[in-house]
Design a protein around this motif. Structure first.
Motif, mmCIF file in Angstrom:
data_model
loop_
_atom_site.group_PDB
_atom_site.id
_atom_site.type_symbol
_atom_site.label_atom_id
_atom_site.label_comp_id
_atom_site.label_asym_id
_atom_site.label_seq_id
_atom_site.Cartn_x
_atom_site.Cartn_y
_atom_site.Cartn_z
ATOM 1 N N GLU A 276 0.832 -1.213 0.000
ATOM 2 C CA GLU A 276 0.000 0.000 0.000
ATOM 3 C C GLU A 276 0.858 1.252 0.000
ATOM 4 O OE1 GLU A 276 -2.559 -0.388 3.341
ATOM 5 O OE2 GLU A 276 -3.968 -1.751 2.329
ATOM 6 N N ALA A 277 2.014 1.180 0.702
ATOM 7 C CA ALA A 277 2.916 2.341 0.690
ATOM 8 C C ALA A 277 3.458 2.587 -0.711
ATOM 9 C CB ALA A 277 4.059 2.121 1.674
ATOM 10 N N LEU A 278 3.776 1.528 -1.441
ATOM 11 C CA LEU A 278 4.239 1.668 -2.822
ATOM 12 C C LEU A 278 3.127 2.215 -3.721
ATOM 13 C CD1 LEU A 278 6.308 -1.628 -3.241
ATOM 14 C CD2 LEU A 278 7.204 0.696 -3.066
ATOM 15 N N GLN A 279 1.894 1.700 -3.499
ATOM 16 C CA GLN A 279 0.782 2.166 -4.329
ATOM 17 C C GLN A 279 0.473 3.644 -4.092
ATOM 18 O OE1 GLN A 279 -2.293 -0.571 -3.230
ATOM 19 N NE2 GLN A 279 -1.829 -2.012 -4.927
ATOM 20 N N ARG A 283 6.324 5.313 -0.356
ATOM 21 C CA ARG A 283 7.655 4.708 -0.409
ATOM 22 C C ARG A 283 8.042 4.559 -1.880
ATOM 23 N NH1 ARG A 283 9.520 -0.885 2.582
ATOM 24 N NH2 ARG A 283 11.731 -0.785 2.013
ATOM 25 N N PRO A 284 9.225 4.999 -2.208
ATOM 26 C CA PRO A 284 9.635 4.920 -3.615
ATOM 27 C C PRO A 284 9.847 3.484 -4.066
ATOM 28 C CG PRO A 284 11.466 5.616 -2.252
ATOM 29 C CD PRO A 284 10.274 5.611 -1.355
ATOM 30 N N ASP A 285 9.502 3.222 -5.296
ATOM 31 C CA ASP A 285 9.695 1.897 -5.879
ATOM 32 C C ASP A 285 11.154 1.735 -6.287
ATOM 33 O OD1 ASP A 285 9.438 -0.528 -6.999
ATOM 34 O OD2 ASP A 285 8.205 0.094 -8.705
ATOM 35 N N GLY A 286 11.788 0.668 -5.801
ATOM 36 C CA GLY A 286 13.191 0.465 -6.131
ATOM 37 C C GLY A 286 13.706 -0.818 -5.532
ATOM 38 N N PRO A 287 14.972 -1.088 -5.663
ATOM 39 C CA PRO A 287 15.573 -2.331 -5.152
ATOM 40 C C PRO A 287 15.380 -2.521 -3.646
ATOM 41 C CG PRO A 287 17.048 -1.242 -6.659
ATOM 42 C CD PRO A 287 15.944 -0.272 -6.405
ATOM 43 N N GLU A 288 15.442 -1.433 -2.891
ATOM 44 C CA GLU A 288 15.300 -1.557 -1.438
ATOM 45 C C GLU A 288 13.906 -2.039 -1.061
ATOM 46 O OE1 GLU A 288 16.550 -1.686 2.381
ATOM 47 O OE2 GLU A 288 17.751 -1.269 0.596
ATOM 48 N N ALA A 289 12.892 -1.503 -1.726
ATOM 49 C CA ALA A 289 11.523 -1.929 -1.459
ATOM 50 C C ALA A 289 11.320 -3.386 -1.851
ATOM 51 C CB ALA A 289 10.543 -1.023 -2.211
ATOM 52 N N LEU A 290 11.897 -3.792 -2.982
ATOM 53 C CA LEU A 290 11.764 -5.181 -3.411
ATOM 54 C C LEU A 290 12.454 -6.128 -2.439
ATOM 55 C CD1 LEU A 290 12.296 -4.833 -7.272
ATOM 56 C CD2 LEU A 290 10.153 -5.199 -6.028
ATOM 57 N N ARG A 291 13.622 -5.727 -1.904
ATOM 58 C CA ARG A 291 14.301 -6.568 -0.931
ATOM 59 C C ARG A 291 13.459 -6.737 0.333
ATOM 60 N NH1 ARG A 291 19.044 -3.994 -2.803
ATOM 61 N NH2 ARG A 291 18.821 -2.375 -1.206
ATOM 62 N N SER A 292 12.789 -5.666 0.763
ATOM 63 C CA SER A 292 11.941 -5.749 1.951
ATOM 64 C C SER A 292 10.759 -6.683 1.710
ATOM 65 C CB SER A 292 11.447 -4.361 2.340
ATOM 66 O OG SER A 292 10.578 -4.439 3.448
#
Length: 477
Positions: A276-279, A283-292
């Motif tokens: 929901e934070a990404l949507q 929170r910015p979409d990027g490698p850090e978000a994908l790792r989380s």
């Protein structure tokens, strides 16, 4: 028509009593009839002996048997033992005259049912009848009458087969009536005792039946009173034990469902929040978000995998391919695999494993899973700067593995439940990222599948100690 068990027990007891009473009544009645008949025959034999003595005296006085025909009253006096000079009872005389008038007809009657006077036989020395109806010699025992050592006649008596005298019959009937009254009173008393006794015997069964009905409906708190140490008391205790077991199992099932829901909710909530934070662009979409997101998915995957493994273990569906293995070598491999992780967390890993092999019959994959779970559990909960000690030794026909770490420890009250599913002592063992509460439960199932045992205890180092016992294979050290 349906008959309750109480009345079945009552009827069974009453039928048994009635059978015993009937048998006793028949036996006693037969005994009275036979015994009384023997008593009457004994008395008549005594009368016959007295009559024989009188006849021998009369024969000596008159010089023969002619006196019997000359004076019939003499024969009457002899049979009824009336002294000479005394008058003969008119009733007996009339009876004697009637007998003389019907002598021919009476000889054809069954003499076994006649009175004493009519069943006496007197024969002369040549066995010819004298004033008496003849009776076949085979049916009567004849007593010889003697004079100066020579036989002068024979005297016999047809024995009774049934009582005939009115008073005798009346006495026997009174005894039979008394026996019938006793039998009836016995049956009545038995019925009065059997009904409450049957009710008392059936009452615990009815209580158990009602309690079983409530238990089958889900009322696991149901208990029945325990009365006595007999079979019914033992049955009541077994029922209470069963109810307690079902109650505990139901509580464990509810707790199990609640714990699973709680453990699954946490990673799902984190994933939902991240997405929901990404949507929303928070929170910015990027490698850090994908790792989380990937870390949370792995967390959830490990939890589901552990649940699946535990379910298979509980069902006995885990596959075990047992072979002869060196437990020391397997344990060394597991320790070396975890050394970097322990060093990274500033933990000392000390292993005391003998060089001699300790052969066991086990599944290599399941053993690695067992050691990985135990070492991983200590790695996650032992505070940095702590220490883990692992020791292997053999004792008789078993291999013993001791694993202990430093603080934090586990309260003694919680040690028994430490191997329960999803159980964690939150106050003393800090929560880690990996799904907790299932690893030790899986460890217990693996050890028990290898016919071993595992238990927890306070560690001398201040933390938790795990002790494992596994049977050695034949021919091992």
């Amino acid at each position: 028509m349906r008959i309750g068990i109480k009345y079945r027990v009552f009827l069974a007891m009453l039928a048994a009593t009635a059978t015993v009473v009937l048998c006793m009544w028949l036996i006693v009645q037969w005994s009275i009839n036979r015994g009384f008949l023997r008593y009457v025959n004994t008395l008549e034999q005594q009368r016959l002996e007295n009559l024989a003595t009188d006849l021998e005296q009369a024969y000596a006085e008159h010089g023969g048997w002619a006196f019997l025909g000359a004076d019939p009253l003499i024969w009457v006096r002899l049979r009824v033992r009336t002294p000479p000079g005394e008058a003969v009872d008119p009733a007996r005389l009339e009876r004697f005259e009637r007998w003389r008038a019907r002598e021919t007809q009476d000889s054809r009657n069954d003499q076994r049912h006649q009175p004493f006077e009519r069943r006496v036989l007197l024969l002369d020395g040549d066995r010819r009848p004298l004033l008496a109806a003849p009776e076949p010699a085979a049916a009567v025992d004849l007593r010889p009458l003697r004079q100066a050592g020579h036989p002068i006649g024979y005297l016999g008596l047809v024995p009774r087969q049934t009582t005939f005298d009115t008073y005798q019959v009346q006495f026997v009937r009174q005894q039979e009536l008394a026996l019938a009254l006793i039998a009836g009173a016995t049956l009545l008393i038995s019925a009065l005792i059997a009904l409450p006794l049957a009710q008392r015997l059936v009452r615990p069964l009815k209580t158990l039946a009602a309690a079983t009905h409530r238990l089958s409906a889900g009322a696991y708190e149901t208990r029945v009173p325990v009365a006595g140490d007999d079979e019914l008391g033992q049955l009541a205790r077994d029922f209470n034990t069963l109810a307690l077991t079902l109650e505990k199992n139901e509580e464990a099932r509810r707790q199990w469902v609640a714990d699973i829901s709680h453990e699954l909710r946490t990673p799902l909530a984190v994933l939902r929040g991240e997405i929901e934070a990404l949507q929303d662009g928070v929170r910015p979409d990027g490698p850090e978000a994908l790792r989380s997101l990937h870390a949370e998915v792995l967390h959830l995957n490990r939890l589901v995998d552990d649940l699946y493994q535990l379910a298979l273990s509980d069902l006995g569906a885990l596959s075990y391919r047992k072979e002869r293995l060196d437990l020391a070598a397997e344990l060394k491999d597991a320790v070396e695999l975890f050394r970097p992780a322990f060093a990274a967390k500033d933990l000392i890993l000390a292993a005391h494993i003998p060089a001699a092999p300790a052969n066991i019959l086990a599944d290599a994959e399941r053993l690695r899973q067992l050691f990985n779970n135990l070492l991983d559990n200590s790695l996650k909960y032992t505070e940095p700067g702590g220490r883990l000690e692992l020791r292997l030794e053999t004792q008789g026909d078993a291999a013993l593995i001791h694993i202990q770490d430093t603080a934090p420890g586990v309260p003694a009250a919680d040690l028994e439940r430490l191997f329960d599913r999803l159980y964690r002592v939150e106050a003393s063992r800090r929560r880690a990222a990996a799904p907790p509460g299932l690893g030790l439960a899986i460890c217990r199932n693996i050890v028990e599948a290898h016919e071993g045992s595992i238990h927890a205890a306070p560690a001398p180092l201040g933390g938790l100690a795990i002790h494992i016992r596994l049977p050695l294979a034949g021919g091992s050290a």
